[in-house]
Design a protein around this motif. Structure first.
Motif, PDB file in Angstrom:
ATOM      1  N   ALA A  87      32.453 -44.024 -12.027  1.00 26.46           N
ATOM      2  CA  ALA A  87      31.647 -44.471 -10.891  1.00 26.46           C
ATOM      3  C   ALA A  87      31.991 -43.680  -9.630  1.00 26.46           C
ATOM      4  O   ALA A  87      31.113 -43.360  -8.821  1.00 26.46           O
ATOM      5  CB  ALA A  87      31.862 -45.954 -10.654  1.00 26.46           C
ATOM      6  N   ALA A  88      33.253 -43.327  -9.459  1.00 26.55           N
ATOM      7  CA  ALA A  88      33.666 -42.551  -8.293  1.00 26.55           C
ATOM      8  C   ALA A  88      33.023 -41.171  -8.308  1.00 26.55           C
ATOM      9  O   ALA A  88      32.574 -40.677  -7.266  1.00 26.55           O
ATOM     10  CB  ALA A  88      35.184 -42.435  -8.241  1.00 26.55           C
ATOM     11  N   TYR A  89      32.943 -40.545  -9.482  1.00 28.09           N
ATOM     12  CA  TYR A  89      32.302 -39.234  -9.564  1.00 28.09           C
ATOM     13  C   TYR A  89      30.819 -39.329  -9.199  1.00 28.09           C
ATOM     14  O   TYR A  89      30.279 -38.439  -8.533  1.00 28.09           O
ATOM     15  CB  TYR A  89      32.463 -38.634 -10.952  1.00 28.09           C
ATOM     16  N   ARG A  90      30.173 -40.400  -9.610  1.00 29.08           N
ATOM     17  CA  ARG A  90      28.765 -40.587  -9.235  1.00 29.08           C
ATOM     18  C   ARG A  90      28.631 -40.767  -7.723  1.00 29.08           C
ATOM     19  O   ARG A  90      27.691 -40.263  -7.119  1.00 29.08           O
ATOM     20  CB  ARG A  90      28.166 -41.772  -9.956  1.00 29.08           C
ATOM     21  N   CYS A  91      29.555 -41.475  -7.123  1.00 25.51           N
ATOM     22  CA  CYS A  91      29.522 -41.647  -5.666  1.00 25.51           C
ATOM     23  C   CYS A  91      29.750 -40.329  -4.946  1.00 25.51           C
ATOM     24  O   CYS A  91      29.099 -40.050  -3.930  1.00 25.51           O
ATOM     25  CB  CYS A  91      30.563 -42.673  -5.226  1.00 25.51           C
ATOM     26  N   PHE A  92      30.651 -39.499  -5.450  1.00 29.92           N
ATOM     27  CA  PHE A  92      30.876 -38.182  -4.855  1.00 29.92           C
ATOM     28  C   PHE A  92      29.614 -37.326  -4.938  1.00 29.92           C
ATOM     29  O   PHE A  92      29.246 -36.654  -3.980  1.00 29.92           O
ATOM     30  CB  PHE A  92      32.024 -37.453  -5.544  1.00 29.92           C
ATOM     31  N   ALA A  93      28.939 -37.353  -6.090  1.00 27.34           N
ATOM     32  CA  ALA A  93      27.703 -36.578  -6.259  1.00 27.34           C
ATOM     33  C   ALA A  93      26.618 -37.091  -5.318  1.00 27.34           C
ATOM     34  O   ALA A  93      25.901 -36.300  -4.684  1.00 27.34           O
ATOM     35  CB  ALA A  93      27.241 -36.635  -7.705  1.00 27.34           C
ATOM     36  N   ALA A  94      26.500 -38.406  -5.196  1.00 28.08           N
ATOM     37  CA  ALA A  94      25.500 -38.976  -4.290  1.00 28.08           C
ATOM     38  C   ALA A  94      25.808 -38.612  -2.841  1.00 28.08           C
ATOM     39  O   ALA A  94      24.899 -38.319  -2.060  1.00 28.08           O
ATOM     40  CB  ALA A  94      25.452 -40.492  -4.452  1.00 28.08           C
ATOM     41  N   GLY A  95      27.065 -38.603  -2.483  1.00 30.39           N
ATOM     42  CA  GLY A  95      27.448 -38.197  -1.137  1.00 30.39           C
ATOM     43  C   GLY A  95      27.127 -36.742  -0.854  1.00 30.39           C
ATOM     44  O   GLY A  95      26.653 -36.397   0.234  1.00 30.39           O
ATOM     45  N   LEU A  96      27.345 -35.890  -1.845  1.00 34.23           N
ATOM     46  CA  LEU A  96      27.024 -34.468  -1.680  1.00 34.23           C
ATOM     47  C   LEU A  96      25.525 -34.280  -1.509  1.00 34.23           C
ATOM     48  O   LEU A  96      25.076 -33.525  -0.640  1.00 34.23           O
ATOM     49  CB  LEU A  96      27.532 -33.673  -2.885  1.00 34.23           C
ATOM     50  N   VAL A  97      24.739 -34.980  -2.310  1.00 33.01           N
ATOM     51  CA  VAL A  97      23.283 -34.877  -2.191  1.00 33.01           C
ATOM     52  C   VAL A  97      22.809 -35.405  -0.840  1.00 33.01           C
ATOM     53  O   VAL A  97      21.930 -34.817  -0.199  1.00 33.01           O
ATOM     54  CB  VAL A  97      22.598 -35.611  -3.363  1.00 33.01           C
ATOM     55  N   SER A  98      23.396 -36.501  -0.379  1.00 34.37           N
ATOM     56  CA  SER A  98      22.985 -37.045   0.912  1.00 34.37           C
ATOM     57  C   SER A  98      23.378 -36.109   2.058  1.00 34.37           C
ATOM     58  O   SER A  98      22.655 -36.003   3.049  1.00 34.37           O
ATOM     59  CB  SER A  98      23.565 -38.440   1.134  1.00 34.37           C
ATOM     60  N   LEU A  99      24.507 -35.423   1.927  1.00 33.18           N
ATOM     61  CA  LEU A  99      24.859 -34.433   2.944  1.00 33.18           C
ATOM     62  C   LEU A  99      23.866 -33.285   2.957  1.00 33.18           C
ATOM     63  O   LEU A  99      23.498 -32.780   4.016  1.00 33.18           O
ATOM     64  CB  LEU A  99      26.272 -33.892   2.691  1.00 33.18           C
ATOM     65  N   MET A 100      23.435 -32.878   1.777  1.00 31.01           N
ATOM     66  CA  MET A 100      22.451 -31.796   1.708  1.00 31.01           C
ATOM     67  C   MET A 100      21.137 -32.241   2.341  1.00 31.01           C
ATOM     68  O   MET A 100      20.473 -31.459   3.018  1.00 31.01           O
ATOM     69  CB  MET A 100      22.229 -31.381   0.256  1.00 31.01           C
TER      70      MET A 100
END
Length: 79
Positions: free
Chosen positions: A33-46
């Motif tokens: 779940a943490a890896y999914r949150c990191f990916a979502a955070g990266l996409v939201s930053l983009m």
């Protein structure tokens, strides 16, 4: 990072109790779940940057990170 912390605590409880850590354990679910949150955070930053012109920079950073992680694994973790 909170998910990683909770997962480490759960994993530590299994080890401190001297029991075999089950697979998959509740800690594994939290790690994923943490890896999914990191990916979502990266996409939201983009998305916050506006244009998609920075995807190349993110891919370059990912390639460098994976390469250095491989080197660190081979020379620091495995020995």
């Amino acid at each position: 990072m909170g998910l990683f912390t909770v997962a480490d605590v759960i994993f530590g409880f299994f080890q401190a109790a001297g029991t075999l850590v089950p697979f998959p354990s509740p800690a594994d679910v939290l790690y994923l779940a943490a890896y999914r949150c990191f990916a979502a955070g990266l996409v939201s930053l983009m998305a916050a940057w506006g244009s998609g012109g920075r995807w190349g920079a993110v891919l370059d950073a990912g390639i460098i990170t994976l390469g250095m992680s491989t080197v660190a694994w081979a020379f620091i973790v495995m020995p």
